[in-house]
Write a protein that holds these residues in place. Structure first.
Motif, short mmCIF file in Angstrom:
data_model
loop_
_atom_site.label_atom_id
_atom_site.label_comp_id
_atom_site.label_asym_id
_atom_site.label_seq_id
_atom_site.Cartn_x
_atom_site.Cartn_y
_atom_site.Cartn_z
N PRO A 67 3.35 -6.57 5.53
CA PRO A 67 2.79 -5.24 5.81
C PRO A 67 3.42 -4.19 4.89
N PHE A 68 2.65 -3.17 4.55
CA PHE A 68 3.19 -2.07 3.75
C PHE A 68 4.04 -1.13 4.59
N ASP A 69 3.81 -1.09 5.90
CA ASP A 69 4.55 -0.21 6.81
C ASP A 69 4.53 1.24 6.34
N GLY A 70 3.36 1.70 5.89
CA GLY A 70 3.19 3.09 5.48
C GLY A 70 3.55 3.40 4.04
N ALA A 71 4.15 2.48 3.34
CA ALA A 71 4.54 2.71 1.94
C ALA A 71 3.37 2.41 1.00
N THR A 72 3.40 2.98 -0.19
CA THR A 72 2.37 2.66 -1.19
C THR A 72 2.79 1.49 -2.07
N ASP A 73 4.09 1.23 -2.16
CA ASP A 73 4.61 0.09 -2.91
C ASP A 73 5.66 -0.59 -2.06
N ARG A 74 5.72 -1.92 -2.17
CA ARG A 74 6.71 -2.68 -1.40
C ARG A 74 7.25 -3.80 -2.26
N LYS A 75 8.57 -3.89 -2.33
CA LYS A 75 9.25 -4.97 -3.03
C LYS A 75 9.87 -5.89 -1.99
#
Length: 106
Positions: A67-75
């Motif tokens: 899930p992105f959990d509200g972020a636009t980018d996820r590492k």
């Protein structure tokens, strides 16, 4: 495990990665797949399957949905860990991790 790196664009609230853990040994091993953020804190990702056995010299696909959990980018780091069987002479846990980047497209 392959691939060791990846970049995914997604239009949904999560991104998916398919990885292929492999067993380079001649004996079967037990494998667990875990997902961590860039600081090695656990991520609440869906992993299918997350625990399984691999025959010697075999590999299999594993689907990881993050899930992105509200972020636009996820590492994230997707890690394959070999778990020793009870009563084996060697009790070494090996961990191989790959880096994956998810980009949320609006």
């Amino acid at each position: 495990m392959s691939p060791m790196r990846g970049e995914v664009n997604s239009f949904t609230n999560a991104f998916a990665v398919r990885v292929f853990p492999a067993n380079p040994y001649d004996k079967k091993i037990k494998v667990e797949v875990h997902v961590y953020d860039q600081d090695f804190q656990p991520v609440n990702a869906r992993i299918s399957p997350n625990v399984f056995q691999l025959a010697g010299q075999a590999s299999r696909p594993v689907l990881v949905v993050v899930p992105f959990d509200g972020a636009t980018d996820r590492k994230v780091r997707i890690c394959t860990e070999s778990i020793p069987f009870p009563n084996e002479q060697t009790q070494i846990r090996a961990q191989i991790c790959g880096k994956f980047f998810g980009h949320h497209k609006s």
